[in-house]
Structures are given as C-alpha cells and as structure tokens.
Enzyme design. Structure first.
Site, short mmCIF file in Angstrom:
data_model
loop_
_atom_site.label_atom_id
_atom_site.label_comp_id
_atom_site.label_asym_id
_atom_site.label_seq_id
_atom_site.Cartn_x
_atom_site.Cartn_y
_atom_site.Cartn_z
N GLN A 46 0.85 -1.19 0.00
CA GLN A 46 0.00 0.00 0.00
C GLN A 46 0.88 1.24 0.00
OE1 GLN A 46 -3.20 -0.18 2.89
NE2 GLN A 46 -3.12 2.02 3.21
N ASP A 47 0.55 2.21 -0.83
CA ASP A 47 1.20 3.53 -0.84
C ASP A 47 0.19 4.56 -0.38
OD1 ASP A 47 3.65 2.68 -1.77
OD2 ASP A 47 3.48 3.61 -3.74
N ASN A 48 0.64 5.48 0.47
CA ASN A 48 -0.24 6.54 0.99
C ASN A 48 0.43 7.89 0.79
OD1 ASN A 48 -2.08 4.61 2.08
ND2 ASN A 48 -0.69 4.33 3.79
N ARG A 58 0.69 14.55 13.27
CA ARG A 58 -0.04 13.30 13.04
C ARG A 58 0.67 12.19 13.79
NH1 ARG A 58 -3.69 13.80 8.59
NH2 ARG A 58 -3.27 15.64 7.33
N HIS A 61 1.01 6.70 15.59
CA HIS A 61 0.10 5.64 15.14
C HIS A 61 0.81 4.30 14.98
CE1 HIS A 61 -2.01 9.20 12.98
NE2 HIS A 61 -2.44 9.10 14.22
N LYS A 71 6.96 0.73 7.54
CA LYS A 71 6.71 1.87 6.65
C LYS A 71 8.03 2.41 6.13
CE LYS A 71 2.61 3.31 9.23
NZ LYS A 71 2.02 4.34 10.09
N HIS A 118 4.49 5.57 14.85
CA HIS A 118 5.03 6.56 13.92
C HIS A 118 4.21 7.84 13.94
CE1 HIS A 118 5.09 8.41 9.85
NE2 HIS A 118 6.37 8.37 10.11
N TYR A 131 4.27 7.52 1.88
CA TYR A 131 4.87 6.35 2.52
C TYR A 131 4.30 5.05 1.99
CZ TYR A 131 0.81 6.74 5.70
OH TYR A 131 -0.45 6.85 6.24
N GLU A 142 -6.09 -0.30 14.52
CA GLU A 142 -5.34 0.95 14.67
C GLU A 142 -5.33 1.39 16.13
OE1 GLU A 142 -5.03 5.27 12.57
OE2 GLU A 142 -7.04 4.46 12.88
N LYS A 168 -9.04 12.21 17.30
CA LYS A 168 -8.57 10.86 17.66
C LYS A 168 -7.17 10.93 18.30
CE LYS A 168 -7.44 8.31 14.22
NZ LYS A 168 -7.45 7.47 13.02
N ASP A 169 -6.27 11.72 17.72
CA ASP A 169 -4.91 11.81 18.27
C ASP A 169 -4.88 12.51 19.62
OD1 ASP A 169 -3.81 10.36 16.23
OD2 ASP A 169 -3.06 12.10 15.12
#
Length: 190
Positions: A46-48, A58, A61, A71, A118, A131, A142, A168-169
């Site tokens: 997966q690429d984000n 951010r 996580h 990652k 991270h 990433y 998560e 959330k954070d």
C-alpha cells in the site's frame, strides 16, 4: 544510496543518490534489490500520501497484530520532523525514539519497522508526505500513543499549544497505558 544508522538499530535513515541538472532531478525512491541488500526487505502492499499545513502533528500511530506495518516514509514537498517510537515490550530500546528531518530538499527516507509507533510534525508552510506500508490499513487494529507523553520527551520542534491534531490523536493514551505487543512475537514483527 547511503544508509544512516540511528540509535535504534532497526530504524534506518536512507539518503538516496540524487542526480540533478538544469532540467531538475532524478533518484530511485525504491529499489528492492538495493534495499534488501541493506536489510530492508519488505513486500510493500500500500502507498499513501497526505498533505498538511504548518503545525499539523499526526501520530503516534501503529496497528496491532496481525496487522502490524513497516513503513518507508518520505517528504515530496516541504519539511517534517518524522518520529519512530519503539513500542515492542521487552525490547532493549522500548520507549526510545528516532527522529529525523525529512524534506523535499534532502530527499531522505525513514524506514520504520514493525513494532514501532510513527508520527510527524509539519515544519514548513505545507508538506506532502508519502509512505509505503507492508500491510494494509485495518481500522479495527489501529492504535495510538499520546504525542506529548512525558515518558517519551519528544521535541516536535513546534509549539505544542498551537499544534493541529485530529480528535482521535488528542485521545491517545500514554505509552504506559497503551495496548502493545511483545518484542518476541516474531510472527508479527517480520
């Protein structure tokens, strides 16, 4: 490519060889043979990419087994402070972190292995962050750790009173209260 070791043996900074001239630049952001020869042998699935403005923070996580993720992170445009925290219980470096400035200028990457939380803070007006992950995103797995956990003592290089965080954070627990996994659980850390 130059591999730069951090104080945490599994976390690596990669400084690629960049070829530039009057037209612009070129570099390899991933070469499976070269990276594997340097201990980074992942099957990326997966690429984000994200875009953020100055002061966005951010993280921190991670995902629980069996959805742990390694990652390979980099900044395409702008500048961030990127952080990887060892959350593997019983690890010799548990609770320690590695931090590096990643930017569109320096083209550096950070390899964040499985078993690490991270996060990053944006230090420029805008940043485009990209990433690769070796496991897909699993919302039910998560988790997060508080960015301002006093046990970690991370200097994010921004004013934390003005940091822009997701709801959330802002609710993430401290490392001492977080749901973690064991350093010896190799099935999920490889």
């Amino acid at each position: 490519m130059e591999i730069i070791n951090t104080d945490i043996p599994d976390v690596k900074i990669i400084s690629p060889k960049v070829f530039g001239d009057s037209r612009g630049y070129f570099f390899e952001s991933w070469n499976s043979e070269q990276y594997a020869a340097n201990g980074i042998d992942c099957n990326w699935v997966q690429d984000n990419e994200s875009s953020s403005s100055y002061g966005v923070l951010r993280g921190l996580h991670y995902q629980l087994p069996p959805y742990t993720q390694a990652k390979l992170v980099r900044v395409i445009y702008g500048k961030v402070l990127d952080v990887a925290v060892d959350i593997r219980k019983n690890s010799p470096t548990f609770g320690k972190y590695a931090a590096v400035e990643l930017s569109g200028e320096n083209k550096r990457q950070l390899f964040v292995p499985r078993g690490f939380a991270h996060g990053f803070a944006v230090l420029s007006e805008k940043a485009i962050f990209a990433y690769k992950c070796d496991n897909t995103y699993a919302p039910a797995a998560e988790r997060g750790i508080a960015f301002n956990d006093p046990q970690l003592e991370i200097d994010w290089q921004i004013d934390l009173n003005k940091a822009l965080l997701s709801a959330k954070d802002l609710r993430n627990p401290r490392l001492a209260d977080a749901e973690l996994f064991d350093y010896n659980d190799q099935e999920y850390l490889q």
